[in-house]
Design a protein around this motif. Sequence first.
Motif, PDB file in Angstrom:
ATOM      1  N   ALA A 140     -11.138  -3.172  -5.495  1.00  0.00           N
ATOM      2  CA  ALA A 140     -10.645  -2.469  -4.241  1.00  0.00           C
ATOM      3  C   ALA A 140      -9.444  -2.042  -4.186  1.00  0.00           C
ATOM      4  N   GLU A 141      -8.469  -2.733  -4.933  1.00  0.00           N
ATOM      5  CA  GLU A 141      -7.220  -2.157  -4.794  1.00  0.00           C
ATOM      6  C   GLU A 141      -6.955  -0.783  -5.625  1.00  0.00           C
ATOM      7  N   LYS A 142      -7.946  -0.808  -6.806  1.00  0.00           N
ATOM      8  CA  LYS A 142      -7.694   0.558  -7.869  1.00  0.00           C
ATOM      9  C   LYS A 142      -8.203   1.718  -6.877  1.00  0.00           C
ATOM     10  N   ALA A 143      -9.246   1.198  -5.970  1.00  0.00           N
ATOM     11  CA  ALA A 143     -10.052   2.398  -5.244  1.00  0.00           C
ATOM     12  C   ALA A 143      -9.182   2.886  -4.481  1.00  0.00           C
ATOM     13  N   ALA A 144      -8.344   2.121  -3.586  1.00  0.00           N
ATOM     14  CA  ALA A 144      -7.393   2.445  -2.739  1.00  0.00           C
ATOM     15  C   ALA A 144      -6.394   3.232  -3.278  1.00  0.00           C
ATOM     16  N   LEU A 145      -5.591   2.793  -4.386  1.00  0.00           N
ATOM     17  CA  LEU A 145      -4.392   3.302  -4.845  1.00  0.00           C
ATOM     18  C   LEU A 145      -4.962   5.041  -5.650  1.00  0.00           C
ATOM     19  N   GLN A 146      -6.472   4.905  -6.023  1.00  0.00           N
ATOM     20  CA  GLN A 146      -6.878   6.143  -6.403  1.00  0.00           C
ATOM     21  C   GLN A 146      -6.984   7.046  -5.203  1.00  0.00           C
ATOM     22  N   HIS A 147      -7.376   6.621  -4.146  1.00  0.00           N
ATOM     23  CA  HIS A 147      -7.600   7.434  -3.004  1.00  0.00           C
ATOM     24  C   HIS A 147      -6.406   8.060  -2.303  1.00  0.00           C
ATOM     25  N   ILE A 148      -5.206   7.287  -2.505  1.00  0.00           N
ATOM     26  CA  ILE A 148      -3.734   7.692  -2.096  1.00  0.00           C
ATOM     27  C   ILE A 148      -3.380   8.706  -3.120  1.00  0.00           C
ATOM     28  N   LEU A 149      -3.270   8.400  -4.178  1.00  0.00           N
ATOM     29  CA  LEU A 149      -2.621   9.275  -5.169  1.00  0.00           C
ATOM     30  C   LEU A 149      -3.327  10.410  -5.251  1.00  0.00           C
ATOM     31  N   SER A 150      -4.607  10.539  -5.102  1.00  0.00           N
ATOM     32  CA  SER A 150      -5.432  11.875  -5.197  1.00  0.00           C
ATOM     33  C   SER A 150      -5.070  12.889  -4.197  1.00  0.00           C
ATOM     34  N   GLY A 151      -4.409  12.445  -3.327  1.00  0.00           N
ATOM     35  CA  GLY A 151      -3.874  13.399  -2.036  1.00  0.00           C
ATOM     36  C   GLY A 151      -2.232  13.625  -2.292  1.00  0.00           C
ATOM     37  N   GLY A 157      -3.422  13.894   5.801  1.00  0.00           N
ATOM     38  CA  GLY A 157      -3.047  12.840   6.492  1.00  0.00           C
ATOM     39  C   GLY A 157      -4.068  11.450   6.321  1.00  0.00           C
ATOM     40  N   GLY A 158      -4.914  11.759   5.296  1.00  0.00           N
ATOM     41  CA  GLY A 158      -5.939  10.635   5.080  1.00  0.00           C
ATOM     42  C   GLY A 158      -5.295   9.371   4.595  1.00  0.00           C
ATOM     43  N   THR A 159      -5.895   8.232   5.086  1.00  0.00           N
ATOM     44  CA  THR A 159      -5.763   7.063   4.582  1.00  0.00           C
ATOM     45  C   THR A 159      -6.636   6.288   3.789  1.00  0.00           C
ATOM     46  N   ALA A 160      -6.158   5.389   3.024  1.00  0.00           N
ATOM     47  CA  ALA A 160      -7.019   4.499   2.123  1.00  0.00           C
ATOM     48  C   ALA A 160      -7.993   3.499   3.029  1.00  0.00           C
ATOM     49  N   ASP A 161      -9.405   3.418   2.757  1.00  0.00           N
ATOM     50  CA  ASP A 161     -10.103   2.563   3.528  1.00  0.00           C
ATOM     51  C   ASP A 161      -9.326   1.078   3.464  1.00  0.00           C
ATOM     52  N   GLY A 162      -9.710   0.633   4.529  1.00  0.00           N
ATOM     53  CA  GLY A 162      -9.075  -0.864   4.744  1.00  0.00           C
ATOM     54  C   GLY A 162      -7.538  -1.013   4.818  1.00  0.00           C
ATOM     55  N   SER A 163      -6.950   0.015   5.111  1.00  0.00           N
ATOM     56  CA  SER A 163      -5.387  -0.031   5.424  1.00  0.00           C
ATOM     57  C   SER A 163      -5.117  -0.888   6.582  1.00  0.00           C
ATOM     58  N   GLY A 164      -4.090  -1.953   6.474  1.00  0.00           N
ATOM     59  CA  GLY A 164      -3.753  -2.755   7.534  1.00  0.00           C
ATOM     60  C   GLY A 164      -2.903  -1.774   8.512  1.00  0.00           C
ATOM     61  N   GLN A 165      -2.771  -2.444   9.818  1.00  0.00           N
ATOM     62  CA  GLN A 165      -1.942  -1.947  10.912  1.00  0.00           C
ATOM     63  C   GLN A 165      -0.716  -3.040  10.919  1.00  0.00           C
ATOM     64  N   ALA A 166       0.564  -2.622  10.933  1.00  0.00           N
ATOM     65  CA  ALA A 166       1.432  -3.290  11.010  1.00  0.00           C
ATOM     66  C   ALA A 166       1.722  -3.835  12.354  1.00  0.00           C
ATOM     67  N   GLY A 167       2.235  -5.100  12.294  1.00  0.00           N
ATOM     68  CA  GLY A 167       2.787  -5.778  13.542  1.00  0.00           C
ATOM     69  C   GLY A 167       4.050  -5.050  14.451  1.00  0.00           C
ATOM     70  N   ALA A 168       4.456  -5.982  15.281  1.00  0.00           N
ATOM     71  CA  ALA A 168       5.435  -5.289  15.849  1.00  0.00           C
ATOM     72  C   ALA A 168       6.870  -4.984  15.268  1.00  0.00           C
ATOM     73  N   THR A 169       7.438  -3.834  15.637  1.00  0.00           N
ATOM     74  CA  THR A 169       8.574  -3.632  14.724  1.00  0.00           C
ATOM     75  C   THR A 169       9.699  -3.796  15.806  1.00  0.00           C
ATOM     76  N   SER A 170      11.091  -3.453  15.109  1.00  0.00           N
ATOM     77  CA  SER A 170      12.416  -3.581  15.839  1.00  0.00           C
ATOM     78  C   SER A 170      12.422  -2.452  16.692  1.00  0.00           C
ATOM     79  N   SER A 171      13.214  -2.715  17.803  1.00  0.00           N
ATOM     80  CA  SER A 171      13.622  -1.616  18.620  1.00  0.00           C
ATOM     81  C   SER A 171      14.319  -0.813  18.108  1.00  0.00           C
ATOM     82  N   VAL A 172      13.964   0.614  17.598  1.00  0.00           N
ATOM     83  CA  VAL A 172      14.650   1.535  16.913  1.00  0.00           C
ATOM     84  C   VAL A 172      14.234   2.839  17.384  1.00  0.00           C
TER      85      VAL A 172
END
Length: 257
Positions: A239-250, A36-51
Amino acid sequence: MTRAGTRRRRTAPWPIVAAVLLIALASAGGYAAVSGGTADGSGQAGATSSVAPTASAPAGARGAVGLLDAAAARTALAGLPVKGRAPATGYDRVAKFGEAWLDVDHNGCDTRDDILARDLSGVTRQSDCRVLTGTLADPYTGTTIAFTRGQQTSARVQIDHVVALLDAWETGAQSLSQETRVRLANDPLELLAVDGPTNQAKGAGDAATWLPPAVGFRCEYAARQVGVKVKYGLWVKPAEKAALQHILSGCRPPDTP
């Protein structure tokens, strides 16, 4: 197809990377996260629909658009040029990437209705094109959204450019022809029907600054971004490449022990 920028470091020879991409485009890919790891610097989503929440957001028809598998995405990412962000000077969504939404494939339906019909289930239509209702298993939030077309309801489901068009402009699209930019903006590989507020929260973020809240979808999301950048000759920022590498490695294919 024109490719912007000049490589300033050693990368895999472009013909090899292109060959890998073409082979991978022959079949759709699916993913599972090793952890369940995430890339460093990932953003948090704002409010979502009531679903109502669902266990997962299966790719379904979304996978059948030339999606790279994890191994091919890692190889393709290694061959992409790495450069800084180009100035946003001259960026104009309509002037540079065309009106939203066009009928680029000349099937009689605009791109928004094409993607809604692809990504929603239980679709009802007016005529052959206009999607009136349906249900979205939102890949970004892992929730289920009931879609009804209307002035007050249509925005609950939006069509996201996986590689934001401003990001594309700042990573090489300025050097593409107008025709190619319009094709990029309407490419099914680049587009997903998603929760509207979450799409708004993403803005023009890349993988270093924003990721889907649904961790289980991040492998496909990263692979789509790589696939689009390779297909249209765009580059990645450090920084984008590093984040993508981190995700794809898992990431691994589904059903892999």
